[in-house]
Design a protein around this motif. Sequence first.
Motif, PDB file in Angstrom:
ATOM      1  N   MET A  85      37.598 -53.586  32.908  1.00 46.87           N
ATOM      2  CA  MET A  85      38.460 -53.983  31.808  1.00 46.87           C
ATOM      3  C   MET A  85      37.692 -54.085  30.498  1.00 46.87           C
ATOM      4  O   MET A  85      38.077 -53.476  29.493  1.00 46.87           O
ATOM      5  N   VAL A  86      36.596 -54.835  30.485  1.00 43.06           N
ATOM      6  CA  VAL A  86      35.886 -55.075  29.220  1.00 43.06           C
ATOM      7  C   VAL A  86      35.170 -53.822  28.730  1.00 43.06           C
ATOM      8  O   VAL A  86      35.132 -53.555  27.516  1.00 43.06           O
ATOM      9  N   VAL A  87      34.632 -53.023  29.635  1.00 40.11           N
ATOM     10  CA  VAL A  87      33.885 -51.832  29.211  1.00 40.11           C
ATOM     11  C   VAL A  87      34.823 -50.743  28.705  1.00 40.11           C
ATOM     12  O   VAL A  87      34.579 -50.140  27.641  1.00 40.11           O
ATOM     13  N   SER A  88      35.902 -50.474  29.421  1.00 36.22           N
ATOM     14  CA  SER A  88      36.805 -49.395  29.009  1.00 36.22           C
ATOM     15  C   SER A  88      37.496 -49.717  27.686  1.00 36.22           C
ATOM     16  O   SER A  88      37.600 -48.846  26.803  1.00 36.22           O
ATOM     17  N   VAL A  89      37.956 -50.960  27.519  1.00 36.02           N
ATOM     18  CA  VAL A  89      38.625 -51.335  26.274  1.00 36.02           C
ATOM     19  C   VAL A  89      37.633 -51.386  25.124  1.00 36.02           C
ATOM     20  O   VAL A  89      37.917 -50.891  24.018  1.00 36.02           O
ATOM     21  N   SER A  90      36.458 -51.971  25.344  1.00 31.40           N
ATOM     22  CA  SER A  90      35.446 -52.050  24.288  1.00 31.40           C
ATOM     23  C   SER A  90      35.028 -50.657  23.833  1.00 31.40           C
ATOM     24  O   SER A  90      34.879 -50.400  22.626  1.00 31.40           O
ATOM     25  N   TRP A  91      34.845 -49.754  24.784  1.00 31.52           N
ATOM     26  CA  TRP A  91      34.423 -48.397  24.435  1.00 31.52           C
ATOM     27  C   TRP A  91      35.509 -47.681  23.632  1.00 31.52           C
ATOM     28  O   TRP A  91      35.205 -46.944  22.686  1.00 31.52           O
ATOM     29  N   ALA A  92      36.753 -47.910  23.977  1.00 32.69           N
ATOM     30  CA  ALA A  92      37.844 -47.298  23.213  1.00 32.69           C
ATOM     31  C   ALA A  92      37.813 -47.756  21.761  1.00 32.69           C
ATOM     32  O   ALA A  92      38.019 -46.963  20.833  1.00 32.69           O
ATOM     33  N   GLY A 139      30.570 -53.157  39.733  1.00 29.26           N
ATOM     34  CA  GLY A 139      30.865 -53.950  38.549  1.00 29.26           C
ATOM     35  C   GLY A 139      29.629 -54.183  37.699  1.00 29.26           C
ATOM     36  O   GLY A 139      29.675 -54.064  36.470  1.00 29.26           O
ATOM     37  N   SER A 140      28.520 -54.495  38.340  1.00 33.22           N
ATOM     38  CA  SER A 140      27.273 -54.707  37.606  1.00 33.22           C
ATOM     39  C   SER A 140      26.793 -53.422  36.949  1.00 33.22           C
ATOM     40  O   SER A 140      26.312 -53.426  35.810  1.00 33.22           O
ATOM     41  N   VAL A 141      26.922 -52.300  37.672  1.00 36.35           N
ATOM     42  CA  VAL A 141      26.499 -51.001  37.120  1.00 36.35           C
ATOM     43  C   VAL A 141      27.376 -50.619  35.926  1.00 36.35           C
ATOM     44  O   VAL A 141      26.876 -50.162  34.891  1.00 36.35           O
ATOM     45  N   ILE A 142      28.680 -50.807  36.049  1.00 34.90           N
ATOM     46  CA  ILE A 142      29.611 -50.450  34.969  1.00 34.90           C
ATOM     47  C   ILE A 142      29.328 -51.292  33.736  1.00 34.90           C
ATOM     48  O   ILE A 142      29.247 -50.771  32.612  1.00 34.90           O
ATOM     49  N   TYR A 143      29.167 -52.594  33.935  1.00 36.12           N
ATOM     50  CA  TYR A 143      28.909 -53.473  32.789  1.00 36.12           C
ATOM     51  C   TYR A 143      27.562 -53.149  32.147  1.00 36.12           C
ATOM     52  O   TYR A 143      27.447 -53.075  30.917  1.00 36.12           O
ATOM     53  N   GLY A 144      26.545 -52.945  32.973  1.00 29.83           N
ATOM     54  CA  GLY A 144      25.227 -52.612  32.435  1.00 29.83           C
ATOM     55  C   GLY A 144      25.227 -51.291  31.690  1.00 29.83           C
ATOM     56  O   GLY A 144      24.606 -51.162  30.627  1.00 29.83           O
ATOM     57  N   THR A 145      25.942 -50.311  32.215  1.00 27.47           N
ATOM     58  CA  THR A 145      26.047 -49.010  31.547  1.00 27.47           C
ATOM     59  C   THR A 145      26.764 -49.145  30.211  1.00 27.47           C
ATOM     60  O   THR A 145      26.347 -48.570  29.202  1.00 27.47           O
ATOM     61  N   GLY A 146      27.827 -49.922  30.200  1.00 28.67           N
ATOM     62  CA  GLY A 146      28.575 -50.116  28.957  1.00 28.67           C
ATOM     63  C   GLY A 146      27.742 -50.784  27.886  1.00 28.67           C
ATOM     64  O   GLY A 146      27.740 -50.351  26.723  1.00 28.67           O
ATOM     65  N   ARG A 147      27.048 -51.857  28.252  1.00 22.52           N
ATOM     66  CA  ARG A 147      26.248 -52.583  27.263  1.00 22.52           C
ATOM     67  C   ARG A 147      25.035 -51.779  26.812  1.00 22.52           C
ATOM     68  O   ARG A 147      24.541 -51.970  25.691  1.00 22.52           O
ATOM     69  N   THR A 148      24.547 -50.869  27.650  1.00 19.29           N
ATOM     70  CA  THR A 148      23.356 -50.095  27.307  1.00 19.29           C
ATOM     71  C   THR A 148      23.681 -48.857  26.475  1.00 19.29           C
ATOM     72  O   THR A 148      22.993 -48.559  25.492  1.00 19.29           O
ATOM     73  N   PHE A 149      24.741 -48.149  26.837  1.00 16.38           N
ATOM     74  CA  PHE A 149      25.018 -46.853  26.219  1.00 16.38           C
ATOM     75  C   PHE A 149      26.269 -46.818  25.341  1.00 16.38           C
ATOM     76  O   PHE A 149      26.364 -45.980  24.441  1.00 16.38           O
ATOM     77  N   PHE A 150      27.245 -47.689  25.588  1.00 16.79           N
ATOM     78  CA  PHE A 150      28.514 -47.599  24.874  1.00 16.79           C
ATOM     79  C   PHE A 150      28.628 -48.555  23.700  1.00 16.79           C
ATOM     80  O   PHE A 150      29.132 -48.205  22.647  1.00 16.79           O
ATOM     81  N   PHE A 151      28.176 -49.785  23.876  1.00 17.46           N
ATOM     82  CA  PHE A 151      28.288 -50.776  22.805  1.00 17.46           C
ATOM     83  C   PHE A 151      27.220 -51.846  23.011  1.00 17.46           C
ATOM     84  O   PHE A 151      26.792 -52.119  24.134  1.00 17.46           O
ATOM     85  N   THR A 152      26.788 -52.451  21.921  1.00 16.38           N
ATOM     86  CA  THR A 152      25.752 -53.476  21.980  1.00 16.38           C
ATOM     87  C   THR A 152      26.298 -54.871  21.668  1.00 16.38           C
ATOM     88  O   THR A 152      25.786 -55.862  22.174  1.00 16.38           O
TER      89      THR A 152
END
Length: 338
Positions: A85-92, A139-152
């Motif tokens: 939820m947080v990664v997909s919406v934040s990335w959008a 879940g940990s991989v998705i969140y870590g990927t989002g914070r590392t590559f998609f948004f800070t």
Amino acid sequence: MTEPVSVAEEARQPFHRRLLRSQEGIVLALAVLAFAAFALLLPGFLSPGNLLVLVRSVSILGILALGMALVVIARGIDVSMIAIMVVSVSWAFVITRAGYPFELALLIGAGFALMTGMLIGALIAFGDVPPIFATLAAGSVIYGTGRTFFFTLEMQNVPPDTDWFSLIGQGSVLGIPVTIIAFAVLCGVFQLVLRHTRFGWMIYAMGNNPNAARMTGMPFRPMTVAQYAISAFVAYLAGLILASSAAAINARLFNSTMIYDILLVVVLGGIGLNGGHGSVRNVMLGTVFVGILLNGMTIMNIDYTIQNLVKGVVLLLAIVVDSLINPRDEQTSQQGDL
């Protein structure tokens, strides 16, 4: 061991008997008692404004619980929902600020959610990884990927010039918030799918007896992938509604107790963790009870830590009751599905 009651046989039984067979009757009684107690002891609890806030505040939790319920009925579990939820919406939102049209960014976010859900489902279906471990690690991989590559930044605001999007979480129709309407519509859709489609029948069959479902030629693995994809997409929709309501999405939700709140709604509502039974009615009942509980504790200004303690105790009791009413069969105990 007694044979499990089929969905059709259960549906033919009188409603009061079905209540007595599960914890639905207990939860319903507790919800009524809690509502009556708060109404008598807390000034303003019965005001129309507070009741509207109560339902609105738990609508998003109820939407998330619908996705979780689908997976649990099929004898699975998905604790990766908040990360998706947080990664997909934040990335959008990040993509929109990078110059992409907002509508296209929303489609990309939806695609990301569906893709991650399908990958998780494939890991469980083809890799035979227990759902609890697969979704916890994913879940940990998705969140870590989002914070590392998609948004800070943890907080991602809704992009400007998107007034129509704000109406989803802040608008109303005939005085009823759109958030509540969205929850009601999704409840209707899930009820239709679970009770009146072949897909829904196969979901119940998977949860009731996985080996028998495989022997009948059911597409077990594609069904597993599909249910986790649906759960991920529901999480994305809930994230959009949440972001629209608050004008932002906070990645810290991943580290919150939100996933436990979802499980609380599902288990407390009466959807057994051993799979094979449950309905949208259970989700609605659990959502209302949790809403009453949270609203009452908020009005009483109870500390957030104590609120989490209360929710944890209630969840533990609900799991114990579920294990007594719906004992794990030999197959589930050997496989360690959950």
